[in-house]
Design an enzyme around this catalytic site. Structure first.
Site, PDB file in Angstrom:
ATOM      1  N   ASN A   7       0.871  -1.180   0.000  1.00  0.00           N
ATOM      2  CA  ASN A   7       0.000   0.000   0.000  1.00  0.00           C
ATOM      3  C   ASN A   7       0.909   1.232   0.000  1.00  0.00           C
ATOM      4  O   ASN A   7       1.490   1.589   1.025  1.00  0.00           O
ATOM      5  CB  ASN A   7      -0.889  -0.027   1.249  1.00  0.00           C
ATOM      6  CG  ASN A   7      -1.883   1.116   1.262  1.00  0.00           C
ATOM      7  OD1 ASN A   7      -1.883   1.972   0.366  1.00  0.00           O
ATOM      8  ND2 ASN A   7      -2.730   1.140   2.282  1.00  0.00           N
ATOM      9  N   ARG A  89      -2.346  -2.180  -3.616  1.00  0.00           N
ATOM     10  CA  ARG A  89      -3.640  -1.560  -3.364  1.00  0.00           C
ATOM     11  C   ARG A  89      -3.736  -0.268  -4.177  1.00  0.00           C
ATOM     12  O   ARG A  89      -2.820   0.553  -4.153  1.00  0.00           O
ATOM     13  CB  ARG A  89      -3.753  -1.214  -1.883  1.00  0.00           C
ATOM     14  CG  ARG A  89      -5.024  -0.470  -1.603  1.00  0.00           C
ATOM     15  CD  ARG A  89      -4.990   0.244  -0.300  1.00  0.00           C
ATOM     16  NE  ARG A  89      -6.270   0.895  -0.088  1.00  0.00           N
ATOM     17  CZ  ARG A  89      -6.437   1.965   0.675  1.00  0.00           C
ATOM     18  NH1 ARG A  89      -5.407   2.507   1.280  1.00  0.00           N
ATOM     19  NH2 ARG A  89      -7.616   2.485   0.824  1.00  0.00           N
ATOM     20  N   HIS A 178     -13.055   1.125   0.312  1.00  0.00           N
ATOM     21  CA  HIS A 178     -12.880  -0.018   1.222  1.00  0.00           C
ATOM     22  C   HIS A 178     -13.389  -1.327   0.615  1.00  0.00           C
ATOM     23  O   HIS A 178     -13.750  -2.263   1.334  1.00  0.00           O
ATOM     24  CB  HIS A 178     -13.631   0.190   2.557  1.00  0.00           C
ATOM     25  CG  HIS A 178     -13.203   1.370   3.349  1.00  0.00           C
ATOM     26  ND1 HIS A 178     -14.094   2.245   3.918  1.00  0.00           N
ATOM     27  CD2 HIS A 178     -11.976   1.827   3.681  1.00  0.00           C
ATOM     28  CE1 HIS A 178     -13.446   3.196   4.563  1.00  0.00           C
ATOM     29  NE2 HIS A 178     -12.152   2.975   4.416  1.00  0.00           N
ATOM     30  N   GLY A 209     -11.453   6.125   8.532  1.00  0.00           N
ATOM     31  CA  GLY A 209     -12.379   6.225   7.403  1.00  0.00           C
ATOM     32  C   GLY A 209     -13.454   5.180   7.645  1.00  0.00           C
ATOM     33  O   GLY A 209     -13.170   4.141   8.242  1.00  0.00           O
ATOM     34  N   ARG A 238     -13.894  13.433   8.910  1.00  0.00           N
ATOM     35  CA  ARG A 238     -14.767  13.774   7.764  1.00  0.00           C
ATOM     36  C   ARG A 238     -16.213  13.916   8.223  1.00  0.00           C
ATOM     37  O   ARG A 238     -16.677  13.177   9.097  1.00  0.00           O
ATOM     38  CB  ARG A 238     -14.697  12.686   6.684  1.00  0.00           C
ATOM     39  CG  ARG A 238     -13.337  12.546   6.037  1.00  0.00           C
ATOM     40  CD  ARG A 238     -13.438  11.620   4.832  1.00  0.00           C
ATOM     41  NE  ARG A 238     -12.120  11.223   4.363  1.00  0.00           N
ATOM     42  CZ  ARG A 238     -11.667   9.970   4.359  1.00  0.00           C
ATOM     43  NH1 ARG A 238     -12.422   8.968   4.781  1.00  0.00           N
ATOM     44  NH2 ARG A 238     -10.460   9.707   3.910  1.00  0.00           N
ATOM     45  N   ASP A 280      -9.750  10.629  17.346  1.00  0.00           N
ATOM     46  CA  ASP A 280      -9.559   9.222  17.697  1.00  0.00           C
ATOM     47  C   ASP A 280     -10.688   8.737  18.602  1.00  0.00           C
ATOM     48  O   ASP A 280     -10.981   9.358  19.619  1.00  0.00           O
ATOM     49  CB  ASP A 280      -8.204   9.089  18.415  1.00  0.00           C
ATOM     50  CG  ASP A 280      -7.808   7.641  18.571  1.00  0.00           C
ATOM     51  OD1 ASP A 280      -8.501   6.892  19.296  1.00  0.00           O
ATOM     52  OD2 ASP A 280      -6.806   7.238  17.957  1.00  0.00           O
ATOM     53  N   SER A 281     -11.283   7.607  18.220  1.00  0.00           N
ATOM     54  CA  SER A 281     -12.477   7.163  18.951  1.00  0.00           C
ATOM     55  C   SER A 281     -12.171   6.867  20.419  1.00  0.00           C
ATOM     56  O   SER A 281     -13.021   7.066  21.285  1.00  0.00           O
ATOM     57  CB  SER A 281     -13.119   5.961  18.277  1.00  0.00           C
ATOM     58  OG  SER A 281     -12.448   4.791  18.604  1.00  0.00           O
ATOM     59  N   GLY A 330     -14.919  -0.637  14.496  1.00  0.00           N
ATOM     60  CA  GLY A 330     -15.907  -1.720  14.419  1.00  0.00           C
ATOM     61  C   GLY A 330     -15.464  -2.965  15.179  1.00  0.00           C
ATOM     62  O   GLY A 330     -16.270  -3.637  15.817  1.00  0.00           O
ATOM     63  N   GLU A 380      -7.280  -6.840   4.525  1.00  0.00           N
ATOM     64  CA  GLU A 380      -7.164  -6.401   3.130  1.00  0.00           C
ATOM     65  C   GLU A 380      -5.932  -7.008   2.459  1.00  0.00           C
ATOM     66  O   GLU A 380      -5.951  -7.305   1.271  1.00  0.00           O
ATOM     67  CB  GLU A 380      -7.117  -4.861   3.083  1.00  0.00           C
ATOM     68  CG  GLU A 380      -8.484  -4.262   3.386  1.00  0.00           C
ATOM     69  CD  GLU A 380      -8.436  -2.825   3.884  1.00  0.00           C
ATOM     70  OE1 GLU A 380      -7.913  -2.601   4.996  1.00  0.00           O
ATOM     71  OE2 GLU A 380      -8.921  -1.937   3.176  1.00  0.00           O
TER      72      GLU A 380
END
Ligand code: ADP
Length: 396
Positions: A7, A89, A178, A209, A238, A280-281, A330, A380
């Site tokens: 990537n 990628r 994604h 993202g 975003r 940042d969560s 998630g 990925e």
């Protein structure tokens, strides 16, 4: 067989070396700040981490050289020939690429022709591709696009209701993102459903993202990201969906140029914009727990919008077999999963709070839930390596 999954960003190069078809990680790493004289290289293998700092790495070719030489130096590989394929990628494949593809000069030109749709990403990918082609000229190189999985969306889902000529002349439509992750995770979910026919799955890829995809019988039929990754749900920085009239208002009130507002929507919105705390969560969750109302609001706005998409895709799919959470948030945030699922009980989506509290790959739905809820870690790199094997025509 050893396959490299790559990537490349404008100043970075991430890689993972995998043993295929076993799908095992042999080594991984990242070169950061390429083009500077304080570049950094991190190599991980066998549970160990090696960091080299303050390197002079002028371009991606030097970075690829460094990666390959250090793999040899650390005896991860003995010679270059052991790397039998490289998968790259690529963020944007437009409508030109309906599948991954073996890279040749024409493919590189086609990827470059899509630069306007991904100005930060595609040019960087090409630099990475060229660097690997230079150093491993006889090795099969495959481009794997974030957009191809979504090329199965029907026109009514990918077209915006804007003048049709915008689409015809300039490719203004939804491409999604994604895709590699949504494909990997939905394939895992289909396996868990016993390869059920006409399976109905919604994948929530929620990281910095974030995007949500409706997958019918293994194919993407709709996704929340659009022409660019700005569309959809609010993310770390975003905004997700907004009324475009905001551009005019901010111009009138603050004199913001189009670029300035777009930049704010990409970089200063989402969690960061609403909370004023962080993108940042983990920071947001901690602040909300300490009573910060705007941090809680940032989380609630995002969960509400995720639930909106899930409800809409439930109708689109005509029901739902499995709801899957993946990516950094998630997979790790029980708070987000609970916040989202609690809003969906009316659809027979019932989360088991105790199961939700445990970590790792797991089912988190109640036995009574009409819909399975799973946490499935994304991968990925494996998906990219699978495509190298599929297209590479390797002798068994
Ligand atoms: P991207 O690949 O889009 O940069 P990731 O998928 O790596 O993003 O996700 C990054 C996000 O995951 C960050 O917001 C981070 O806070 C979040 N994250 C990682 N671990 C946890 C955790 N234990 N609890 C909550 N959020 C987490």
């Amino acid at each position: 067989m050893k396959i490299m999954s790559v990537n490349a960003g404008s100043s970075s190069l991430k890689f993972q070396l995998l043993r295929m078809p076993e799908e095992l990680e042999i080594a991984s790493g990242i070169v950061e700040r390429i083009g500077n004289n304080n570049a950094e290289f991190t190599l991980k293998f066998n549970g160990e981490k090696f960091v080299s700092k303050d390197l002079v790495i002028l371009d991606h070719s030097v970075a690829v050289d460094l990666v390959i030489n250090s793999l040899i130096e650390h005896k991860v590989i003995e010679t270059l020939d052991e790397i039998q394929g490289v998968g790259h990628r690529v963020v944007q494949g437009g409508e030109l690429f309906k599948d991954s593809v073996i890279i040749d000069d024409e493919v590189v030109l086609k990827i470059a022709s899509l630069n306007d749709l991904a100005p930060l990403h595609n040019p960087a990918h090409i630099i990475g591709i060229n660097a690997f082609r230079k150093i491993l000229p006889n090795v099969v190189q495959v481009a794997v696009f974030d957009t191809t999985f979504h090329q199965t969306m029907p026109a009514e889902n990918y077209l915006y209701a804007v003048p049709y000529e915008w689409y015809e002349k300039h490719g203004v439509r939804k491409y999604g993102a994604h895709g590699t992750s949504h494909q990997y995770v939905s394939q895992e979910a289909i396996k868990r459903l016993g390869n059920k026919e006409n399976s109905k799955i919604i994948v929530c890829h929620i990281g910095n993202g974030a995007s949500i995809t409706a997958v019918l019988d293994g194919k993407s039929v709709d996704t929340s990201m659009g022409l660019t990754p700005l569309e959809g749900i609010p993310m770390g920085t975003r905004s997700g969906n907004i009324d475009p009239s905001i551009f005019q208002l901010m111009n009138k009130k603050e004199g913001y140029s189009l670029e300035k507002t777009l930049n704010e929507l990409n970089k200063s919105s989402g969690y960061l914009g609403v909370s004023g705390v962080s993108h940042d969560s983990r920071d947001i969750i901690a602040a909300a727990e300490q009573g910060n109302k705007r941090a809680q609001l940032a989380l609630d706005i995002q969960s509400k919008r995720i639930a909106d998409y899930i409800a809409s895709y439930y109708v689109l799919l005509g029901g739902l077999d499995a709801l899957v959470f993946t990516a950094g948030i998630g997979e790790n945030s029980k708070e987000l999963r609970l916040n989202v699922c609690k809003r969906l009980e009316v659809l027979g989506i019932e989360i088991d709070e105790e199961k939700n509290n445990s970590r790792g790959d797991k089912e988190i739905s109640k036995d009574t839930s009409k819909v399975k809820i799973w946490v499935i870690p994304t991968n990925e790199e494996v998906m990219i390596a699978r495509d190298v094997i599929r297209l590479g025509n390797f002798k068994k």
